[in-house]
Design an enzyme around this catalytic site. Sequence first.
Site, mmCIF file in Angstrom:
data_model
loop_
_atom_site.group_PDB
_atom_site.id
_atom_site.type_symbol
_atom_site.label_atom_id
_atom_site.label_comp_id
_atom_site.label_asym_id
_atom_site.label_seq_id
_atom_site.Cartn_x
_atom_site.Cartn_y
_atom_site.Cartn_z
ATOM 1 N N HIS A 1 59.213 45.594 57.510
ATOM 2 C CA HIS A 1 57.922 45.971 56.924
ATOM 3 C C HIS A 1 57.287 44.818 56.118
ATOM 4 O O HIS A 1 57.981 44.161 55.335
ATOM 5 C CB HIS A 1 58.097 47.200 56.013
ATOM 6 C CG HIS A 1 56.807 47.889 55.696
ATOM 7 N ND1 HIS A 1 55.942 47.434 54.722
ATOM 8 C CD2 HIS A 1 56.220 48.991 56.241
ATOM 9 C CE1 HIS A 1 54.880 48.237 54.669
ATOM 10 N NE2 HIS A 1 55.031 49.194 55.596
ATOM 11 N N THR B 1 45.351 37.312 48.233
ATOM 12 C CA THR B 1 46.076 38.455 48.802
ATOM 13 C C THR B 1 45.987 38.462 50.332
ATOM 14 O O THR B 1 46.968 38.756 51.020
ATOM 15 C CB THR B 1 45.529 39.786 48.232
ATOM 16 O OG1 THR B 1 45.859 39.859 46.837
ATOM 17 C CG2 THR B 1 46.117 40.990 48.940
ATOM 18 N N LYS C 1 27.326 -9.286 61.716
ATOM 19 C CA LYS C 1 27.557 -8.885 60.331
ATOM 20 C C LYS C 1 28.891 -8.135 60.236
ATOM 21 O O LYS C 1 29.236 -7.347 61.117
ATOM 22 C CB LYS C 1 26.416 -7.984 59.861
ATOM 23 C CG LYS C 1 26.381 -7.701 58.356
ATOM 24 C CD LYS C 1 25.036 -7.057 57.994
ATOM 25 C CE LYS C 1 24.779 -6.907 56.522
ATOM 26 N NZ LYS C 1 25.507 -5.865 55.848
ATOM 27 N N HIS D 1 30.427 -7.884 31.578
ATOM 28 C CA HIS D 1 28.982 -7.533 31.625
ATOM 29 C C HIS D 1 28.300 -8.141 32.853
ATOM 30 O O HIS D 1 27.099 -8.403 32.805
ATOM 31 C CB HIS D 1 28.240 -8.019 30.373
ATOM 32 C CG HIS D 1 28.787 -7.487 29.085
ATOM 33 N ND1 HIS D 1 28.227 -6.428 28.420
ATOM 34 C CD2 HIS D 1 29.874 -7.877 28.364
ATOM 35 C CE1 HIS D 1 28.930 -6.194 27.307
ATOM 36 N NE2 HIS D 1 29.934 -7.043 27.260
ATOM 37 N N SER E 1 27.269 -3.808 61.837
ATOM 38 C CA SER E 1 25.915 -3.293 61.914
ATOM 39 C C SER E 1 25.473 -3.010 63.333
ATOM 40 O O SER E 1 25.813 -3.745 64.268
ATOM 41 C CB SER E 1 24.965 -4.300 61.271
ATOM 42 O OG SER E 1 23.628 -3.982 61.555
ATOM 43 N N SER E 2 24.681 -1.956 63.485
ATOM 44 C CA SER E 2 24.101 -1.634 64.783
ATOM 45 C C SER E 2 22.904 -2.513 65.089
ATOM 46 O O SER E 2 22.459 -2.593 66.218
ATOM 47 C CB SER E 2 23.679 -0.160 64.806
ATOM 48 O OG SER E 2 22.545 0.051 63.985
ATOM 49 N N SER F 1 42.672 36.174 44.713
ATOM 50 C CA SER F 1 44.118 36.121 44.495
ATOM 51 C C SER F 1 44.841 35.517 45.684
ATOM 52 O O SER F 1 46.035 35.251 45.605
ATOM 53 C CB SER F 1 44.645 37.542 44.317
ATOM 54 O OG SER F 1 44.258 38.328 45.450
ATOM 55 N N GLU G 1 34.788 0.769 51.400
ATOM 56 C CA GLU G 1 33.754 1.805 51.301
ATOM 57 C C GLU G 1 34.337 3.191 51.561
ATOM 58 O O GLU G 1 33.986 4.173 50.885
ATOM 59 C CB GLU G 1 32.618 1.532 52.299
ATOM 60 C CG GLU G 1 31.726 0.368 51.877
ATOM 61 C CD GLU G 1 30.744 -0.081 52.969
ATOM 62 O OE1 GLU G 1 30.143 -1.149 52.809
ATOM 63 O OE2 GLU G 1 30.598 0.652 53.973
ATOM 64 N N SER H 1 51.047 39.019 45.546
ATOM 65 C CA SER H 1 50.226 37.830 45.802
ATOM 66 C C SER H 1 50.041 37.045 44.513
ATOM 67 O O SER H 1 49.948 35.825 44.520
ATOM 68 C CB SER H 1 48.845 38.230 46.314
ATOM 69 O OG SER H 1 48.939 39.192 47.313
ATOM 70 N N ASN H 2 50.002 37.779 43.409
ATOM 71 C CA ASN H 2 49.635 37.159 42.137
ATOM 72 C C ASN H 2 50.677 36.194 41.601
ATOM 73 O O ASN H 2 50.351 35.341 40.781
ATOM 74 C CB ASN H 2 49.351 38.254 41.101
ATOM 75 C CG ASN H 2 48.280 39.207 41.581
ATOM 76 O OD1 ASN H 2 47.688 38.984 42.638
ATOM 77 N ND2 ASN H 2 48.010 40.264 40.825
HETATM 78 O O1 LIG Z 1 46.231 42.209 41.637
HETATM 79 C C1 LIG Z 1 45.854 42.513 42.783
HETATM 80 O O2 LIG Z 1 44.941 43.286 42.972
HETATM 81 C C2 LIG Z 1 46.550 41.930 43.968
HETATM 82 C C3 LIG Z 1 47.889 41.928 43.983
HETATM 83 C C4 LIG Z 1 48.605 41.534 45.203
HETATM 84 O O3 LIG Z 1 48.005 41.265 46.239
HETATM 85 O O4 LIG Z 1 49.861 41.497 45.177
HETATM 86 O O1 LIG Z 2 24.491 -0.420 61.206
HETATM 87 C C1 LIG Z 2 23.444 -0.932 60.824
HETATM 88 O O2 LIG Z 2 22.412 -0.802 61.460
HETATM 89 C C2 LIG Z 2 23.412 -1.756 59.617
HETATM 90 C C3 LIG Z 2 24.513 -1.917 58.847
HETATM 91 C C4 LIG Z 2 24.491 -2.921 57.756
HETATM 92 O O3 LIG Z 2 23.518 -2.966 56.982
HETATM 93 O O4 LIG Z 2 25.428 -3.701 57.637
#
Ligand SMILES: O=C(O)/C=C/C(=O)O
Ligand SMILES: O=C(O)/C=C/C(=O)O
Lengths: 470, 470
Positions: free
Chosen positions: A128, A100, A323, A187, A317-318, A98, A330, A139-140
């Site tokens: 309070h 709560t 490249k 396609h 690329s590393s 919930s 991506e 909470s609900n």
């Molecule tokens: O339905 C309960 O138990 C929770 C109520 C609330 O947190 O006010």
């Molecule tokens: O970071 C690499 O090693 C390769 C990356 C990639 O294939 O381009």
Amino acid sequence: TTSTRMERDTMGELPVPSNAYYGVQTARAIENFPISSLRIPRAMIRAMGLIKRAAASVNHSLKLLDKKPADAIVRAATEVVEGRLDAEFPVDIFQTGSGTSTNMNTNEVISNRATELLGGARGSKLVHPNDHVNLGQSSNDVVPTAIHIAASETIQRQLIPALTRLHKALNGKAREFDKIVKIGRTHLQDATPVRLGQEFGGYARQIELGIARMKRAQAALSEVALGGTAVGTGLNCHPKFAGKVMAIISKETGCAFKEAVDHFEGQSAQDSLVEASGELRTLAVSLMKIANDIRWLGSGPRCGLGEINLPETQPGSSIMPGKVNPVIAESVTMVCAQVIGNDVTITVGGQAANFELIVMLPVMAYNLLQSIELLATASTNFAVKCIEGIKANEERCKSLIEESLAMCTALAPVIGYEAAAKLAKDAYKSGKTVREVAREQNVLPEKRLTQLLDPWRMTQAGGPVGSAGG
Amino acid sequence: TTSTRMERDTMGELPVPSNAYYGVQTARAIENFPISSLRIPRAMIRAMGLIKRAAASVNHSLKLLDKKPADAIVRAATEVVEGRLDAEFPVDIFQTGSGTSTNMNTNEVISNRATELLGGARGSKLVHPNDHVNLGQSSNDVVPTAIHIAASETIQRQLIPALTRLHKALNGKAREFDKIVKIGRTHLQDATPVRLGQEFGGYARQIELGIARMKRAQAALSEVALGGTAVGTGLNCHPKFAGKVMAIISKETGCAFKEAVDHFEGQSAQDSLVEASGELRTLAVSLMKIANDIRWLGSGPRCGLGEINLPETQPGSSIMPGKVNPVIAESVTMVCAQVIGNDVTITVGGQAANFELIVMLPVMAYNLLQSIELLATASTNFAVKCIEGIKANEERCKSLIEESLAMCTALAPVIGYEAAAKLAKDAYKSGKTVREVAREQNVLPEKRLTQLLDPWRMTQAGGPVGSAGG
Ligand SMILES: O=C(O)/C=C/C(=O)O
Ligand SMILES: O=C(O)/C=C/C(=O)O
């Protein structure tokens, strides 16, 4: 060895760090849910603060709460709204279903801060947490209401502006590339020509529809549970309370919220979150298509389709020097994968509702807000670091079309499907273009051939036969 | 206004914070991917460190790397393994799909720390990120290998121990509750009796099978891409490199890893991650069933099934004083929802593999590791804070059975299905028990009736007819 104060709830005593604004029930929840590092997101804490603040004002105006505690709650809740007390919200997402623990966390933080503002000691409950801060609430009804507010506001403030920017970027490219004719593909096989601008126009329209879908998601979130209290009957709550609170919050957020038409629907289930997530998932599917098309259109640089060039953002690329990869696209596709998965989590949550309360709220909130935020940041980044810098490879587009066998489609209405197919086969076998073979075989006078084999005209509705009457 | 140093990569210059161990490519990635607050998890950073450390030793032993840089890399990588440099990994999860930014981040951090250990200045590349730290490697083999290591190690160190504890807890309850006969339920309708211990025994067996599934997940992760470099051909890598590296790492982690049987399979796709996630999802489904059964068995305390009592962990409600909720079980069900969604993200990632490389690696890693960690913490918490403290409500179990109409099932083999059904209907209409009606109607001698209507015997295979011959 931080100093603590002893606090007591209906279950007994527990130490709380002396300098914490949160109290014993939060401390208990910290102990009970050592599950993850995921915490209630900022947008949701803000929404909880908005509710508690408006609730205090309204309860005072309804003569249910004295001016002094009401004012102190308003001030304390404002600090929650503004993010100044975020560190006081340490409860795990994987908690009571919930929420709560998060509602009590909010009640305790505001109670202690308000108490302090009135000169009282933390933990003394001068203001309070249940009797004052949570007055007329459960909470609900509060937690689902906060999720609706947080999600709708984040769509409004982050996602729609991001999509608007992305839409503008795609639309700009649609115009910029309107003169560039290129091969169409269905396609994955060569089809009749299109204009690069038409492709981008289609993407722009997807995002325009995405913006409309986000507005539908906001509409799905507009009815809120507040006023139902524990089970939807509204026990212990003034009948005017929820309407007044939501009027204030609608004004503050600029999003329209209203009390649920049926409070049992409003809190026994959260179909609204499932629906909103479905709209987000649809947007993710749009973005996945666009990002993948753009990855493929830019594939190469020497041995791929290579019809567009993406802006270079980092060494790819590393191991392969020089490249460059379509990394921004991506990262968009990975965001889409995340959103599609999040939607399933929200769906699993949604279908687990029992009787008067669905107890999957925090995990649904987390995933929904994550989806909204990821789609927003990814869309902006996609627009700024990728789409806006795309350049067309005009030469490549042109030469691929002239080589394509699909050109023969434009001849079919004039010479017939079978004769046109034979032309295509002959061209394929001989390695010549359709135009060359048609000329050799004298299938039509040169002028008519040029008219019909004009790729540009093929990209217009009805063309080229319809437009080639002259 | 932090001071910076200028660094250069193949794309130009960029400022890097002077005190950062990471370098220009990491700085570029920070700029390029401002998407989320999700970062590479600790287990994955550790795995990257393990690979780089073993790679340096092996490259030295193969005479490809001098002793000085090799030793420095080993020391620097050890700091990465141990988590002392985690703050140096600021790159977003939603980055390049190969995780190149994280591989270069690792290379840069180790390069700079190793350079410093040799007395050089950060950014001077005395130990070079590509030529030395990444020697014989590509992101395309290192990153999927690191995911396999991180996932398998986390299953080994966190998840299996957690499940073992949960299994033990459930098994303990199966024994403790073995004498308690209760109503069985199918279709939510009263069925023939079972023993509460049998129900818990079924749960225990689900978790035992879950442990076996986790071992199958580890088996799915055991083949690694290392050695394939950029496209699976192993260009620029010594043929013995990967075998030697993985032997070291298998020893260090206690998990068995070996070079992929086919390197094209090993890095062009990640079916292995999809399979492992499928095993995790299966575990989530088990836990969802168990947690929900336990929520329902404990429903009440006055107006529900009430056959068991769950330990009380916190006050349940902000509005209903004295209410206590099955919050630990609820948090388990929310974890399960998350894992089921994560599995979809991983599936979407897995089916997006193109040619020589799947470019969804970081998001797959994040979701897989999150699933493992969540299932581990939730299982432990479920065992400790819920299962171990469950008490049976024996009186309630007993009285429900005696009232149940399903008792008549035990009479059917003797008096026939239709006569037994009539007894049940008569009992239902009159509000009496099956036993009472059977007695009134004198369907069997009292002794035989007592034998047949013994709920305990009904819970044993073949009973009570088979076992009531006496
Ligand atoms: O339905 C309960 O138990 C929770 C109520 C609330 O947190 O006010
Ligand atoms: O970071 C690499 O090693 C390769 C990356 C990639 O294939 O381009």
